[in-house]
Write a protein that holds these residues in place. Structure first.
Motif, mmCIF file in Angstrom:
data_model
loop_
_atom_site.group_PDB
_atom_site.id
_atom_site.type_symbol
_atom_site.label_atom_id
_atom_site.label_comp_id
_atom_site.label_asym_id
_atom_site.label_seq_id
_atom_site.Cartn_x
_atom_site.Cartn_y
_atom_site.Cartn_z
ATOM 1 N N THR A 66 0.805 -1.230 0.000
ATOM 2 C CA THR A 66 0.000 0.000 0.000
ATOM 3 C C THR A 66 0.830 1.269 0.000
ATOM 4 O OG1 THR A 66 -0.077 0.037 2.416
ATOM 5 C CG2 THR A 66 -1.831 -1.177 1.272
ATOM 6 N N ARG A 67 2.150 1.092 0.222
ATOM 7 C CA ARG A 67 3.046 2.239 0.362
ATOM 8 C C ARG A 67 2.644 3.123 1.528
ATOM 9 N NH1 ARG A 67 4.363 4.108 -5.918
ATOM 10 N NH2 ARG A 67 5.143 2.071 -6.608
ATOM 11 N N GLN A 68 2.113 2.503 2.573
ATOM 12 C CA GLN A 68 1.757 3.191 3.806
ATOM 13 C C GLN A 68 2.353 2.434 4.989
ATOM 14 O OE1 GLN A 68 -2.440 3.960 4.289
ATOM 15 N NE2 GLN A 68 -2.728 4.366 2.115
ATOM 16 N N THR A 69 2.664 3.168 6.049
ATOM 17 C CA THR A 69 3.168 2.532 7.272
ATOM 18 C C THR A 69 2.091 2.387 8.330
ATOM 19 O OG1 THR A 69 3.822 4.670 8.237
ATOM 20 C CG2 THR A 69 5.464 3.500 6.882
ATOM 21 N N PHE A 70 0.932 3.011 8.099
ATOM 22 C CA PHE A 70 -0.188 2.978 9.036
ATOM 23 C C PHE A 70 0.232 3.519 10.404
ATOM 24 C CE2 PHE A 70 -0.984 -0.046 5.718
ATOM 25 C CZ PHE A 70 -2.282 0.260 5.338
#
Length: 357
Positions: free
Chosen positions: A71-75
């Motif tokens: 997702t290219r996110q680290t949350f």
């Protein structure tokens, strides 16, 4: 249908694929549920419950590294606040934390204590840790960052920043009209510290509304907070010193509830009482305001809801980066009338009684 056996011979948690075979569900369905993704809402509640129960039973955890790569996110979210004291910031953070927790996001919280070097450094440090966005509480960025930003009481207009704030003109109108209707004309005013971003906006609102409804802002009855404190000590010395110079006022409008608590103590220590001698009105409606003695009349900011809204707006921007976003979201204040304000008539009667003694 016979349930499939789930095994993990080396004691490690089972994989997404094995859990899918056990539940007779696709890995994609399980992933949506475990990651609380937007598409999970379309899955039947009973199915979601089965997935969560099986994940708990077999100690399944999503692969956060794979999820981040996909997702290219680290949350993770960076939250920057001035401090961690009881009151304003606690109530805002309750709303922020609850929303982020339910959405499956972690957050880093740092406090700058009003120090300019930390205000500049923290966004860089958190950006190096690849946070997906920032929530700023009573803090303003000096430089732009690449990720979405939502600022609570930030006021400063910047590209990529959504400001969540209170209507300070309305706040001033509610407070001053309340005191005016009670007969107060000589009112002391307390302006917040320079590093408190609400200070200037609230002060401008007070001056404009006072002029509009016929209240004179006397310079000799204005006190200015300087201390970098978030305890009742904030309001105590300035009101103590004001009372040492003059007692020719019947009410005081404090910068916040914490300062109002200190102001009431200063009034008491001067041999006066609140509200019989001097009415006091605060700002924020912190959790302890209604439990003070006297209970505090104050302007309520919906702090928890402002925190929750900030988190919601930020995640929406992260998940939908191409959608338009609001530059400003304004909340309405509410006047909470309690015991710390009363009419000037009561004050006059009190003075007469004291004169007869």
């Amino acid at each position: 249908m016979t349930k499939k056996t789930v095994r993990s011979d080396d004691g490690r948690p089972v994989s997404l694929k094995v859990l899918g075979e056990y539940l007779d569900l696709s890995p994609a369905t399980i992933s949506l549920v475990m990651n609380n993704a937007p598409g999970a809402k379309s899955i039947a509640p009973a199915t979601r419950e089965r997935v969560l129960a099986a994940a708990k039973k077999f100690n399944y955890r999503p692969n956060t590294i794979a999820r981040s790569l996909r997702t290219r996110q680290t949350f993770t979210i960076g939250v920057i606040v001035p401090e961690f004291s009881e009151g304003y910031f606690t109530m805002v953070m309750n709303g922020v934390e609850e929303y982020l927790m339910h959405a499956g996001y972690l957050h880093f919280v740092v406090s700058h204590q009003g120090k300019s070097d930390l205000i500049d450094e923290y966004p860089r440090l958190l950006s190096e840790r690849s946070v997906d966005g920032f929530i700023l509480v009573n803090t303003s960025l000096n430089e732009q960052v690449r990720v979405p930003v939502v600022a609570i009481s930030g006021h400063r207009k910047m590209q990529n920043v959504t400001n969540v704030m209170l209507d300070h003109d309305r706040s001033a109108a509610l407070a001053l009209k309340h005191l005016y209707d009670l007969g107060h004309r000589r009112i002391a005013f307390m302006k917040g510290q320079r590093h408190a971003l609400d200070s200037e906006y609230r002060w401008e609102g007070i001056q404009q509304i006072a002029k509009k409804i016929g209240i004179t802002v006397f310079p000799e009855l204005c006190v200015f907070l300087e201390a970098n404190s978030w305890s009742p000590e904030l309001g105590y010395p300035v009101v103590r010193d004001l009372l040492a110079k003059t007692r020719d006022f019947t009410a005081i409008f404090c910068f916040n509830d914490i300062a109002a608590v200190g102001a009431i103590r200063a009034i008491t220590d001067a041999g006066l009482s609140c509200p019989n001698d001097i009415s006091v009105i605060g700002f924020d409606d912190i959790a302890s305001a209604m439990y003070q003695t006297p209970s505090l009349t104050t302007i309520r900011q919906p702090l928890r809801r402002m925190g929750e809204t900030a988190a919601q707006l930020l995640l929406k921007r992260i998940q939908n980066p191409l959608e338009a976003y609001p530059e400003t979201v304004v909340f309405e204040p509410e006047l909470m009338v309690r015991e710390s304000t009363s009419g000037v008539r009561i004050l006059a009667e009190t003075v007469k009684r004291k004169a007869k003694r």
